[in-house]
Design an enzyme around this catalytic site. Structure first.
Site, PDB file in Angstrom:
ATOM      1  N   LYS A   1      -3.924   6.429   8.402  1.00 31.43           N
ATOM      2  CA  LYS A   1      -5.227   6.618   7.667  1.00 31.43           C
ATOM      3  C   LYS A   1      -5.591   8.522   7.030  1.00 31.43           C
ATOM      4  O   LYS A   1      -6.352   8.042   8.387  1.00 31.43           O
ATOM      5  CB  LYS A   1      -5.480   5.605   7.205  1.00 31.43           C
TER       6      LYS A   1
ATOM      7  N   ARG B   1       1.082  -1.250  -0.208  1.00 29.40           N
ATOM      8  CA  ARG B   1       0.211  -0.009   0.231  1.00 29.40           C
ATOM      9  C   ARG B   1       1.423   1.448  -0.027  1.00 29.40           C
ATOM     10  O   ARG B   1       1.308   1.874   0.950  1.00 29.40           O
ATOM     11  CB  ARG B   1      -1.174  -0.295   0.850  1.00 29.40           C
TER      12      ARG B   1
ATOM     13  N   SER C   1     -12.923  -2.788   2.113  1.00 34.20           N
ATOM     14  CA  SER C   1     -13.082  -2.485   2.889  1.00 34.20           C
ATOM     15  C   SER C   1     -14.692  -2.143   3.255  1.00 34.20           C
ATOM     16  O   SER C   1     -15.050  -1.521   2.106  1.00 34.20           O
ATOM     17  CB  SER C   1     -11.976  -0.884   2.941  1.00 34.20           C
TER      18      SER C   1
HETATM   19  N1  TZP Z   1      -8.000   1.254   6.811  1.00 33.61           N
HETATM   20  C1  TZP Z   1      -8.260   1.896   7.242  1.00 33.61           C
HETATM   21  S1  TZP Z   1      -7.812   2.492   9.292  1.00 33.61           S
HETATM   22  C2  TZP Z   1      -5.996   2.522   7.985  1.00 33.61           C
HETATM   23  C3  TZP Z   1      -6.465   1.455   6.898  1.00 33.61           C
HETATM   24  C4  TZP Z   1      -5.827   1.883   5.539  1.00 33.61           C
HETATM   25  C5  TZP Z   1      -4.521   2.469   9.108  1.00 33.61           C
HETATM   26  C6  TZP Z   1      -4.294   1.282   9.488  1.00 33.61           C
HETATM   27  O1  TZP Z   1      -3.094   0.895  10.179  1.00 33.61           O
HETATM   28  P1  TZP Z   1      -2.358   1.518  11.321  1.00 33.61           P
HETATM   29  O2  TZP Z   1      -1.213   2.392  11.548  1.00 33.61           O
HETATM   30  O3  TZP Z   1      -2.651  -0.375  11.512  1.00 33.61           O
HETATM   31  O4  TZP Z   1      -3.864   2.091  13.062  1.00 33.61           O
END
Ligand code: TZP
Ligand code: MG
Length: 218
Positions: free
Chosen positions: A147, A47, A118
């Site tokens: 995010k 990603r 998602s």
């Molecule tokens: N989608 C929802 S929360 C997120 C994504 C891509 C980020 C998750 O990253 P982390 O650092 O594990 O909280």
């Protein structure tokens, strides 16, 4: 009856590591991935997002290197949100969000591959299932800094709520998940945890991945 494909997907989800170059605190993503694999991650998603994210040939080159490591270690390689890249690399799968390419179009163009979607509502989940999703990503379960456009924190309740509504396909929780709270996510009946920062920016990536594996296999 749970079919074989569903069982296979569930087995891939316990420790789903997601990462791109911007998540590694300046470390080489190749090394980070190698250490995460040594610690026992079960699935990997490339990603490449954020202000300083690689683009064009550089992005492709990094993706190729990471895919090779996955291949050597029998870890399926999933691409986030970039169908052209997923096709070019013949990735094992793709993950799309609600603002990305429509899941049914992705399923058509990238058939027989793993498709993750998602979802934040039951309607989105039902649509994703109709479109041919193999698993759902639900979150953010806890607060996250990884995010920019993350929705409101949903808590583990979102997983229980989806299960109570009869959603039986494999689910991963995502957002703010750490070795300390991963067990709660599994107890809420997720099949795994999807993690960026707790693994990618850990001072001991291998040990952290191991802790996730322990927490999700209790
Ligand atoms: N989608 C929802 S929360 C997120 C994504 C891509 C980020 C998750 O990253 P982390 O650092 O594990 O909280
Ligand atoms: Mg997306």
């Amino acid at each position: 009856m749970v079919d074989k494909r569903t069982e296979q997907i569930k087995e891939l989800l316990p420790v789903y590591f997601i990462m791109g170059s911007t998540n590694c605190n300046g470390r080489d993503p190749v090394r980070v991935l190698e250490e995460a694999i040594a610690g026992g991650i079960t699935l990997f998603q490339f990603r490449e997002k954020g202000e300083s994210a690689l683009t064009g040939k550089e992005k492709v080159r990094l993706a190729e290197r990471l895919k090779k490591i996955c291949q050597e270690n029998h870890i399926p390689f999933i691409v986030n949100d970039d169908l052209d890249l997923a096709i070019e690399l013949d990735a094992h799968g793709i993950h799309v969000g609600q603002d990305d390419l429509e899941a049914d179009i992705v399923r058509e163009k990238f058939s027989n591959k793993i498709l993750g979607v998602s979802a934040h509502t039951i309607e989105e989940a039902e649509q994703a299932i109709k479109d041919g999703a193999d698993y759902l990503g639900l979150g953010p379960i806890y607060p996250t800094n990884s995010k920019d456009d993350a929705r409101e924190v949903a808590g583990t309740g979102i997983i229980e709520c989806f299960r109570n509504h009869g959603i039986t396909i494999p689910i991963v929780g995502i957002g703010g998940i750490t070795p300390a709270n991963a067990e709660e996510v599994i107890q809420a009946s997720a099949d795994g945890v999807a993690v960026i920062s707790a693994i990618a920016s850990s001072s001991d990536v291998k040990e952290t991945a191991k802790s996730f594996l322990r927490a999700t296999s209790k």
